[in-house]
Design a protein around this motif. Sequence first.
Motif, mmCIF file in Angstrom:
data_model
loop_
_atom_site.group_PDB
_atom_site.id
_atom_site.type_symbol
_atom_site.label_atom_id
_atom_site.label_comp_id
_atom_site.label_asym_id
_atom_site.label_seq_id
_atom_site.Cartn_x
_atom_site.Cartn_y
_atom_site.Cartn_z
ATOM 1 N N SER A 116 -52.052 -5.121 61.483
ATOM 2 C CA SER A 116 -51.299 -4.751 60.256
ATOM 3 C C SER A 116 -51.067 -6.018 59.437
ATOM 4 N N GLU A 117 -51.035 -7.407 60.037
ATOM 5 C CA GLU A 117 -50.469 -8.542 59.510
ATOM 6 C C GLU A 117 -51.795 -9.086 58.873
ATOM 7 N N LYS A 118 -52.798 -8.846 59.573
ATOM 8 C CA LYS A 118 -54.098 -9.297 59.248
ATOM 9 C C LYS A 118 -54.779 -8.403 57.942
ATOM 10 N N ALA A 119 -54.457 -7.046 57.954
ATOM 11 C CA ALA A 119 -55.046 -6.305 56.748
ATOM 12 C C ALA A 119 -54.014 -6.549 55.738
ATOM 13 N N LYS A 120 -52.867 -7.201 55.661
ATOM 14 C CA LYS A 120 -51.849 -7.433 54.533
ATOM 15 C C LYS A 120 -52.378 -8.853 53.900
ATOM 16 N N SER A 121 -52.732 -9.902 55.009
ATOM 17 C CA SER A 121 -52.876 -11.263 54.474
ATOM 18 C C SER A 121 -54.391 -11.429 53.911
ATOM 19 N N ASN A 122 -55.207 -10.461 54.318
ATOM 20 C CA ASN A 122 -56.504 -10.761 53.905
ATOM 21 C C ASN A 122 -57.227 -9.406 53.681
ATOM 22 N N ARG A 123 -57.371 -8.915 52.551
ATOM 23 C CA ARG A 123 -57.694 -7.670 52.024
ATOM 24 C C ARG A 123 -59.117 -7.519 52.190
ATOM 25 N N GLU A 133 -66.034 -6.765 60.567
ATOM 26 C CA GLU A 133 -65.227 -7.733 61.427
ATOM 27 C C GLU A 133 -64.465 -6.433 62.304
ATOM 28 N N PHE A 134 -63.811 -5.682 61.841
ATOM 29 C CA PHE A 134 -63.205 -4.669 62.661
ATOM 30 C C PHE A 134 -64.076 -4.330 64.015
ATOM 31 N N LEU A 135 -65.271 -3.768 63.354
ATOM 32 C CA LEU A 135 -66.045 -3.293 64.785
ATOM 33 C C LEU A 135 -66.476 -4.339 65.794
ATOM 34 N N GLU A 136 -66.527 -5.638 64.985
ATOM 35 C CA GLU A 136 -66.794 -6.940 66.105
ATOM 36 C C GLU A 136 -65.522 -7.052 66.944
ATOM 37 N N ASP A 137 -64.270 -7.047 66.408
ATOM 38 C CA ASP A 137 -62.975 -7.222 67.223
ATOM 39 C C ASP A 137 -63.016 -5.813 68.149
ATOM 40 N N ILE A 138 -63.331 -4.713 68.106
ATOM 41 C CA ILE A 138 -63.414 -3.697 68.947
ATOM 42 C C ILE A 138 -64.443 -3.962 70.006
ATOM 43 N N LYS A 139 -65.541 -4.557 69.737
ATOM 44 C CA LYS A 139 -66.507 -4.775 70.718
ATOM 45 C C LYS A 139 -66.108 -6.092 71.660
ATOM 46 N N ASP A 171 -63.690 -2.036 47.984
ATOM 47 C CA ASP A 171 -64.820 -2.945 48.277
ATOM 48 C C ASP A 171 -65.354 -2.695 49.920
ATOM 49 N N SER A 172 -64.883 -1.664 50.295
ATOM 50 C CA SER A 172 -65.272 -1.385 51.510
ATOM 51 C C SER A 172 -64.653 -2.179 52.710
ATOM 52 N N SER A 173 -63.588 -2.795 52.665
ATOM 53 C CA SER A 173 -62.774 -3.692 53.068
ATOM 54 C C SER A 173 -61.646 -2.874 53.936
ATOM 55 N N VAL A 174 -61.132 -3.391 54.922
ATOM 56 C CA VAL A 174 -60.225 -2.306 55.856
ATOM 57 C C VAL A 174 -58.815 -2.418 55.067
ATOM 58 N N GLN A 175 -58.266 -1.031 54.848
ATOM 59 C CA GLN A 175 -57.033 -1.159 54.053
ATOM 60 C C GLN A 175 -55.956 -0.905 54.984
ATOM 61 N N LYS A 176 -56.023 0.081 56.110
ATOM 62 C CA LYS A 176 -55.159 0.236 57.276
ATOM 63 C C LYS A 176 -55.839 1.109 58.316
ATOM 64 N N THR A 177 -55.251 0.909 59.602
ATOM 65 C CA THR A 177 -56.079 1.354 60.805
ATOM 66 C C THR A 177 -54.612 2.070 61.446
ATOM 67 N N PHE A 178 -55.108 3.412 62.011
ATOM 68 C CA PHE A 178 -54.368 4.068 62.797
ATOM 69 C C PHE A 178 -54.956 4.361 64.279
ATOM 70 N N GLU A 179 -54.242 4.081 65.309
ATOM 71 C CA GLU A 179 -54.806 4.144 66.552
ATOM 72 C C GLU A 179 -54.176 5.244 67.709
ATOM 73 N N ASN A 180 -55.085 5.822 68.331
ATOM 74 C CA ASN A 180 -54.510 6.919 69.367
ATOM 75 C C ASN A 180 -55.239 6.918 70.589
ATOM 76 N N GLU A 181 -54.777 6.758 71.938
ATOM 77 C CA GLU A 181 -55.562 6.912 73.124
ATOM 78 C C GLU A 181 -55.175 8.231 73.999
ATOM 79 N N ASN A 182 -54.464 9.176 73.341
ATOM 80 C CA ASN A 182 -53.946 10.177 73.940
ATOM 81 C C ASN A 182 -54.411 11.620 73.461
ATOM 82 N N ILE A 183 -55.311 11.505 72.579
ATOM 83 C CA ILE A 183 -55.816 12.691 72.052
ATOM 84 C C ILE A 183 -57.022 13.511 72.623
ATOM 85 N N LEU A 184 -57.881 12.879 73.103
ATOM 86 C CA LEU A 184 -59.037 13.427 73.852
ATOM 87 C C LEU A 184 -59.188 13.244 75.372
ATOM 88 N N THR A 185 -59.778 14.408 75.748
ATOM 89 C CA THR A 185 -60.058 14.467 77.337
ATOM 90 C C THR A 185 -61.253 13.733 77.585
#
Length: 378
Positions: free
Chosen positions: A203-210, A216-222, A266-280
């Motif tokens: 959240s802080e990164k998205a605010k400070s660096n639009r 970059e997001f996908l690289e962080d996931i990797k 500009d296709s940069s990340v505005q906000k992310t939502f995460e959940n690990e309890n949805i799928l079986t």
Amino acid sequence: MLSCKNDDKKENLKTEIINSQDYKEVIFTKSYKTTGDIRELNIQYNNFLLKFRFIEDITLLQFVVDGENVSDWKQILFNFEYLPDNYDGIRLLFDEKKSKGILLLPGYTEQYPNLIAYEFDEDHFSYLNNFNIKDEDLNKISFENLNKEWKKGSFKLTKKSDKYILTFCDVSKKNILNFESSVFNDLLPETEIKKYIDKVTKSEKAKSNRNYSLSEFLEDIKKKGLERFFEKKCDLNQDNREDEIYVFWDSKEEKFLVYIVLLNEDSSVQKTFENENILTPPAPNSTGTGLNGIKWNNYDFTFVDNISEGPTQTRFITFQYDKINKQIKLQKYSIVTTYADESKNWENTFTTNNFGEVQFIDYDSKTIDDLCNNKNSR
């Protein structure tokens, strides 16, 4: 005969004064707002900045001096739910040189009968201890008036060698409360607190660096060792721009993680939502369980989750973005069971009338099953 008795007393008094240090309250600036599911409070005094982030029932703090992080995000002992909107239960005390400070936070009850203390300077921030009102002083101010007097009065802390003495004086100057120290360390393990720190960091990164790009997001996931399993593009927040729904597979934990990524123009990340309890997770030796697709219709998006075979049982979990509150919320939850004999098929569908308001980040299929009493409502 010479006597050194008086000289010894003077020397002891001089040593005591040197080893004694007073901390008094200062007036500081504060700002607060809510960004998505994270409540924010920033407290500034001179070159010291304390950044509080409240997520679910966890409080994290980052300590910054002269724009540099001295102490990165960590959990602190503080229940922000008991504070009024203007956060006037928090106090800062400083020494005479304004180089060392004490942060006092109200404790875990609405009437603030105790305080949680942290000490800091330009090089560190750490937990000090808790302060409880001494038993003999508990009746000096009535319990029902303590909250009000707490706001109006003032605190003073004196450090003598390694001992801290805290006192409170009400606005009339007639009642002085003395405190005694105690230690309370009810923090979550680092493995559990990490997910909250990750959310706040993003959240802080998205605010400070639009310009935090999708790549970059996908690289962080990797870097986390997650494998991309499924992807769907659709306009989730109704701004006429395509956003992303990602499903990643964590082979170590054997679970799916779902990320919703809202994108800027500009296709940069505005906000992310995460959940690990949805799928079986897929059942061993089964090709029929797990994610069976994501459907999108009129700004609703639905996860199709096959949870068992023979008979086939499928969850349909539908969410929608709330433009007013800027949150993703559960709209509908269905269980469909299909038999070889179609006459035995059945379906249960639940709405907000059954499960109330459930945000995407808080969703848990097991909890929803219990809440809707799915097993007994056929």
